[in-house]
Design a protein around this motif. Structure first.
Motif, short mmCIF file in Angstrom:
data_model
loop_
_atom_site.label_atom_id
_atom_site.label_comp_id
_atom_site.label_asym_id
_atom_site.label_seq_id
_atom_site.Cartn_x
_atom_site.Cartn_y
_atom_site.Cartn_z
N UNK A 1 11.71 5.16 -2.36
CA UNK A 1 13.02 4.98 -2.63
C UNK A 1 13.64 3.98 -1.34
N UNK B 1 0.83 -1.16 -0.06
CA UNK B 1 0.01 0.03 0.00
C UNK B 1 0.96 1.30 -0.12
N UNK C 1 17.79 4.86 1.11
CA UNK C 1 17.76 5.54 2.60
C UNK C 1 17.22 4.59 3.50
N UNK D 1 2.26 5.19 -1.87
CA UNK D 1 2.89 5.62 -3.17
C UNK D 1 4.33 4.82 -3.10
N UNK E 1 8.73 6.17 6.48
CA UNK E 1 7.58 6.53 5.82
C UNK E 1 7.87 8.03 4.93
N UNK E 2 9.19 8.42 5.26
CA UNK E 2 9.46 9.81 4.60
C UNK E 2 10.32 9.50 3.26
N UNK F 1 20.00 6.55 6.07
CA UNK F 1 19.31 7.64 6.65
C UNK F 1 18.32 6.92 7.77
N UNK G 1 17.60 9.51 11.37
CA UNK G 1 17.51 10.89 10.77
C UNK G 1 16.34 11.13 10.15
N UNK G 2 15.65 10.05 9.46
CA UNK G 2 14.42 10.13 8.37
C UNK G 2 13.52 8.92 8.71
N UNK H 1 9.24 8.62 0.42
CA UNK H 1 8.44 8.68 -0.84
C UNK H 1 8.75 9.17 -1.92
N UNK H 2 9.01 8.81 -3.38
CA UNK H 2 9.80 9.15 -4.49
C UNK H 2 9.14 10.38 -4.82
N UNK H 3 9.76 11.29 -5.37
CA UNK H 3 9.43 12.64 -6.01
C UNK H 3 8.72 12.29 -7.40
#
Lengths: 75, 463
Positions: free
Chosen positions: B53, B48, B56, B50, B69-70, B60, B65-66, B72-74
């Motif tokens: 990547x 489920x 990371x 989007x 769930x942060x 990361x 640091x991240x 998501x590909x641009x």
């Protein structure tokens, strides 16, 4: 906002880390670490960093390009 | 779909289905729209959310640091797709041009792209894999769970497998000050991908950073306590280690099972396709309407004597997605081959490791620039007197130079004098461990990295 860096292309010029230090950091001598989801308040900085990359390895999303999936789970 | 008229109609209102909603699938969808495809586009994915990547996740995200769930590909553009997420594809009916989903739905297409990638190879003993504290790292959920576990400050983390993922995770754990044991069946970390010389450098690097590195051993058993939490691991040499967290980093399994009865040339090697990303059927005939991209694709590379190569590299997924998308909407005469030189990167123990070419396609390796003891060098790989790959440790700016040497089949050892050349740059045998050693659970493996020695060996499982 969303960011991805093509690290195959990146050659560690560190222009991005200079222009948007909260989103891009050098790790060791030449490896780049970046925040894939920096705060929207940093948008200007991040866009400037992407424009300054000599390898054009930084991709920032275009807000109008969002096309969120409306997929549903059958379960 | 050969006539120009048919193709024009397809580009205007054809139906494309992309199975696999990760990096390759998303980039192919964007490229299709960028090429002017205005028909219907359906994205099918078993997770489920989007497309996100993955690199990371082992870097990361684990450092904290991240959030997982942060990543998501641009998006480069809107793709106006119908998204069918959270349900895997379960079959492909080539005669009817339909993808079958696990919930029974059938999705018709005119052309489809297979981009189902690989999944993490799980710990083989199910009850042990289910212990609290045992992780693989492939999805966002995997990374989130491991991040929580290492943030809790476990007494020790055991990493099983010292390939790139395992080594990166060991590095992050050491950065966080956690005691780490790495168990590797081969003689050194990274040895399966980069050979004995680099493996030795990687082993020194791990030990210098306080990793308890154990090579040439297999983890035979993971032991839990009465509450089902991991407590201890047992090794083939009789040793044990107490650990609360174990990371199973034994590589990936290509997601091809759903294509088993499709009539396509699929197997543990992936989906065979031509250099233009068109899938082969079982008879070795190229299909017109089925395309493949990313980790699951296996295609011939003309630069490496047309050998079929599958790559789990980020840049490869992007490049193949764009080639596949272009070829899906182009005439025979306008199709592109995927001719790029493979490239990947890894960040571990503060060192930027990058590679161009195919290091396993080599019989000799030489330190061509810099100093191994400073962890700042380029190693060039050669096969039968020509340059086939290069690996840099904190010296990536030179890799374009080696890429050109590979593309022009320059003689090995590399001819052009470059700055920073070691005085005693002597080629040594590349020395990859035999895959019969490293392959776990395979039925056959291709043995011999020297292309002249490549044979299939049957693996007999002893239980």
């Amino acid at each position: 906002m969303r960011v991805v860096v093509d690290l195959s292309r990146c050659q560690g010029y560190a222009q991005c880390a200079f222009l948007a230090p909260d989103a891009f950091r050098m790790h060791g001598e030449e490896a780049l670490m970046y925040a894939p989801n920096p705060d929207d308040a940093q948008r200007e900085q991040v866009l400037r960093a992407a424009a300054a990359c000599p390898l054009q390895a930084i991709l920032v999303d275009r807000p109008e390009g969002r096309d969120a999936p409306v997929g549903t789970s059958p379960s | 779909m050969s006539s120009a008229h048919t193709l024009r109609r397809f580009r205007r209102d054809g139906r494309v289905v992309i199975v696999g909603a990760s990096l390759a699938g998303l980039r192919a969808a964007e490229a299709l729209r960028g090429e002017g495809f205005t028909g219907s586009l359906t994205m099918i994915g078993d997770e489920l959310g989007e497309p996100y990547d993955r690199p990371p996740l082992s870097k990361q995200v684990l450092t904290g640091w991240v959030p997982a769930d942060g990543t998501t590909l641009p998006r480069r553009r809107g793709i106006d797709a119908e998204w069918l997420l959270g349900v895997p594809a379960d079959g492909l009916d080539l005669a009817a041009d339909q993808v079958r989903l696990a919930d029974g739905r059938r999705i018709p297409f005119d052309r489809m792209l297979i981009a189902t990638g690989v999944r993490a190879r799980p710990w083989p003993v199910e009850a042990e894999a289910a212990l609290d504290g045992v992780f693989v790292v492939r999805t966002r959920e995997d990374a989130a769970g491991l991040q929580r576990a290492i943030a809790a400050g476990p007494s020790r983390v055991l990493i099983i497998g010292a390939g790139f993922t395992g080594s990166e995770i060991a590095s992050v754990c050491r950065e966080r000050g956690l005691p780490v044991t790495v168990a590797e069946l081969g003689p050194a970390p990274l040895v399966g991908g980069l050979g004995a010389m680099i493996g030795e450098v990687a082993a020194d690097m791990q030990r210098a950073h306080g990793v308890d590195l154990r090579c040439g051993v297999k983890v035979t058993r993971l032991e839990g306590d009465a509450q089902g939490r991991l407590r201890r691991a047992h090794f083939s040499d009789g040793g044990t280690v107490d650990a609360e967290v174990a990371v199973v980093a034994l590589g990936g399994i290509r997601n091809t099972e759903w294509l088993r009865d499709s009539g396509l040339a699929v197997g543990v090697w992936g989906v065979a396709c031509d250099a233009g990303c068109r899938a082969f059927d079982l008879n070795g005939l190229v299909t017109d309407d089925i395309f493949v991209a990313g980790d699951v694709a296996r295609s011939p590379n003309p630069i490496y004597e047309y050998r079929f190569i599958s790559l789990e590299h980020w840049a490869n997924a992007v490049e193949q997605a764009e080639i596949a998308a272009h070829n899906m909407v182009s005439t025979q005469a306008d199709r592109w081959p995927h001719l790029s030189i493979p490239a990947f990167w890894s960040i571990q123990f503060g060192v930027n490791i990058k590679s161009v070419g195919v290091p396993t396609y080599a019989d000799e390796v030489v330190v061509a620039q810099g100093s191994v003891s400073d962890r700042r060098f380029v190693a060039a790989y050669g096969y039968q007197g020509r340059v086939t790959a290069a690996v840099s440790f904190n010296n990536a700016k030179w890799l374009d130079h080696y890429r050109r040497l590979i593309e022009t089949a320059a003689p090995f050892p590399p001819p052009c004098p470059t700055p920073d050349q070691p005085a005693d740059a002597k080629p040594v045998p590349v020395d990859f461990p035999g895959p019969t050693l490293l392959a776990q659970g395979a039925t056959v493996v291709v043995t011999g990295h020297d292309p002249g020695e490549r044979r299939v060996t049957v693996m007999r499982q002893h239980r």
